[in-house]
Write a protein that holds these residues in place. Structure first.
Motif, short mmCIF file in Angstrom:
data_model
loop_
_atom_site.label_atom_id
_atom_site.label_comp_id
_atom_site.label_asym_id
_atom_site.label_seq_id
_atom_site.Cartn_x
_atom_site.Cartn_y
_atom_site.Cartn_z
N CYS A 141 8.03 -10.23 -48.89
CA CYS A 141 8.33 -10.00 -47.48
C CYS A 141 9.23 -11.11 -46.96
CB CYS A 141 7.03 -9.95 -46.69
SG CYS A 141 7.34 -9.61 -44.96
N ASN A 143 9.88 -11.45 -43.66
CA ASN A 143 9.75 -11.46 -42.21
C ASN A 143 9.20 -12.73 -41.58
OD1 ASN A 143 10.90 -9.01 -41.44
ND2 ASN A 143 9.14 -7.93 -42.28
N GLU A 157 11.55 -10.51 -50.59
CA GLU A 157 11.53 -9.08 -50.94
C GLU A 157 12.33 -8.81 -52.21
OE1 GLU A 157 12.69 -6.72 -47.51
OE2 GLU A 157 11.01 -7.53 -46.34
N GLN A 185 4.88 -4.47 -49.36
CA GLN A 185 4.49 -5.21 -48.13
C GLN A 185 5.33 -4.72 -46.95
OE1 GLN A 185 4.51 -6.99 -51.12
NE2 GLN A 185 2.31 -7.29 -51.07
N ASN A 186 6.50 -4.20 -47.23
CA ASN A 186 7.42 -3.82 -46.16
C ASN A 186 8.31 -2.67 -46.65
OD1 ASN A 186 8.70 -4.03 -43.73
ND2 ASN A 186 9.90 -5.83 -44.26
N HIS A 221 6.94 -1.43 -41.11
CA HIS A 221 7.11 -2.46 -40.07
C HIS A 221 7.92 -1.85 -38.93
CE1 HIS A 221 8.14 -6.02 -37.92
NE2 HIS A 221 7.60 -6.82 -38.81
#
Ligand code: 5AD
Ligand code: SF4
Length: 422
Positions: A141, A143, A157, A185-186, A221
């Protein structure tokens, strides 16, 4: 993700000649796959390792700790629990059979992080279900939400090639799998490293796979959930009208401090579009209460968002500070009892909403994929509807792994009850 990783690890170990043990006492090797996302799961690990130490003393078994806690604390885990035999992070699972099967008692640590995608074990997966399968499409991820440890454990990522994902999905369909769940995760920020195809392209392409009836994905997300994904969900008819879209807070100022990259209005705009395109969509979310500095007014905005959206299901958590995160540097200023109280308020409100939602489908017929059997009563089965809700029902014959038409006859806040049609 951890359930899926454990299926991969079990598959690799079985391929190397090992058999699954019935319980820790009957096993020679115990691998604890860990989650670091909240403090509580970490605490559970230490108490489990304490129990395993007593088995280890009696039998001399090997105990390995793998996953995000292993990656986060690395060799420091030995300061807490010196009895651990190996510590292996998420990018090193391919080495587990070799390390776990080695005759020596030498302690091993592997916490190297890959920057590019590597298929960990394309074929050797020991899946718990014969009908529903997880397919990892990306990991990591970028973010850095201010409360979240994941970018520090799973790294940046990285995306699995489109062709590799589709090949696995087609292989599963050929083996009788009916449902696939894309994991990452995303997932919304997925992009094929070879062709640049996007997540919405993946939904469209997987919709064409013969044999697969239901497609789901987790986790989305709101910042990366673009309109093309909503349209692909509507147009690709195998994609279930169900979405887990973590909001975390209903307050724009808290969302800003969380570094989430969207406002309350942005989030509600996405919900409006989804409901316009798919009036029957089931939405679920994650909520954190007691984020550092969360005022009463900010908390009430979370409550009003829950009332407004009326989610099918939520996962709610008390904020806990995590290593390396920016939010952990601030004093949170909210007493433990107040956080607890806010969590109870969220859960009480949501329970009421879920009971109302569920009552409104009594008498309706739903398509349900039967995925489990009660351990207590051999005639009671459970499954999931398209909205990913648990549906329990009786059947005199074995209906495991089948799609059924169920008439909903009763409900609680967390599950539905029904009867098989006919
Ligand atoms: N404290 C509480 N909850 C957290 N989550 C992630 N980090 C924390 C934290 N530090 C929750 C978020 C996320 C879910 C997987 O766990 O709601 O979406
Ligand atoms: Fe954590 Fe935020 Fe990444 Fe989700 S998007 S894994 S909450 S940093």
């Amino acid at each position: 993700m951890n359930v899926s990783d454990s299926e991969h690890i079990a598959g690799m170990l079985q391929a190397s000649g090992m058999k699954r043990g019935a319980c820790p006492e009957e096993s020679d090797l115990i691998i604890v796959n860990t989650c670091a996302v909240r403090e509580k799961s970490e605490e559970k690990l230490y108490s489990l390792l304490g129990r395993l130490e007593s088995i280890k003393k009696k039998k001399g078994i090997k105990v390995g700790v793998v996953g995000c806690v292993a990656q986060l604390y690395r060799s420091k885990l030995w300061d807490k629990k010196p009895s651990i035999d190996f510590i292996i992070g998420p990018d090193n699972y391919r080495q587990i059979p070799q390390i776990a099967g080695a005759p020596s008692d030498e302690k091993v640590i592997l916490t190297h992080v890959d920057s590019a995608w590597h298929d960990q074990s394309a074929q050797k997966v020991s899946r718990d279900s014969r009908v529903s399968a997880y397919i990892t499409i990306m990991e990591g991820c970028n973010n850095f939400c201010s409360y979240c440890v994941v970018p520090f454990t799973r790294g940046k990522e990285k995306y699995r090639p489109f062709r590799s994902i589709l090949a696995e999905a087609k292989g599963l369909a050929n083996h009788g799998y009916k449902e696939i769940q894309f994991l990452g995760q995303n997932v919304n920020s997925y992009i094929d490293p070879e062709t640049g195809e996007k997540f919405s392209d993946l939904l469209k392409a997987s919709n064409e796979i013969a044999g697969i009836e239901w497609i789901r994905f987790i986790t989305s997300h709101p910042k990366n959930f673009t309109d093309d994904i909503a349209h692909a969900m509507k147009n690709a008819h195998k994609v279930c009208h169900q979405l887990h879209l973590p909001v975390q807070s209903g307050s724009t100022s808290v969302l800003h401090r969380m570094n989430r990259g969207y406002t309350r209005k942005d989030y509600l705009g996405k919900i409006d579009l989804l409901r316009k395109l798919m009036p029957d969509i089931h939405l679920s979310t994650d909520i954190i209460v007691g984020f550092p500095g969360e005022t009463q007014e900010e908390f009430q905005e979370t409550m009003s968002l829950l009332e407004h959206v009326r989610f099918t299901n939520i996962f709610s958590f008390r904020y806990s500070p995590r290593p390396h995160t920016t939010a952990a540097k601030d004093e949170d200023g909210i007493p433990f009892d107040e956080k607890k109280n806010r969590l109870i308020q969220v859960q009480t409100l949501q329970k009421k909403i879920q009971l109302e939602n569920n009552n409104s489908v009594i008498g309706h017929f739903q398509k349900v994929l039967c995925t489990g059997k009660s351990k207590k009563d051999p005639l009671v089965y459970s499954g999931r509807n398209a909205g990913y809700q648990v549906v329990n029902f009786h059947s005199p014959t074995d209906v495991l792994d089948r799609f059924l038409r169920i008439k909903i006859t009763a409900c609680g806040p967390f599950s539905l009850f029904g009867e098989i049609e006919g």
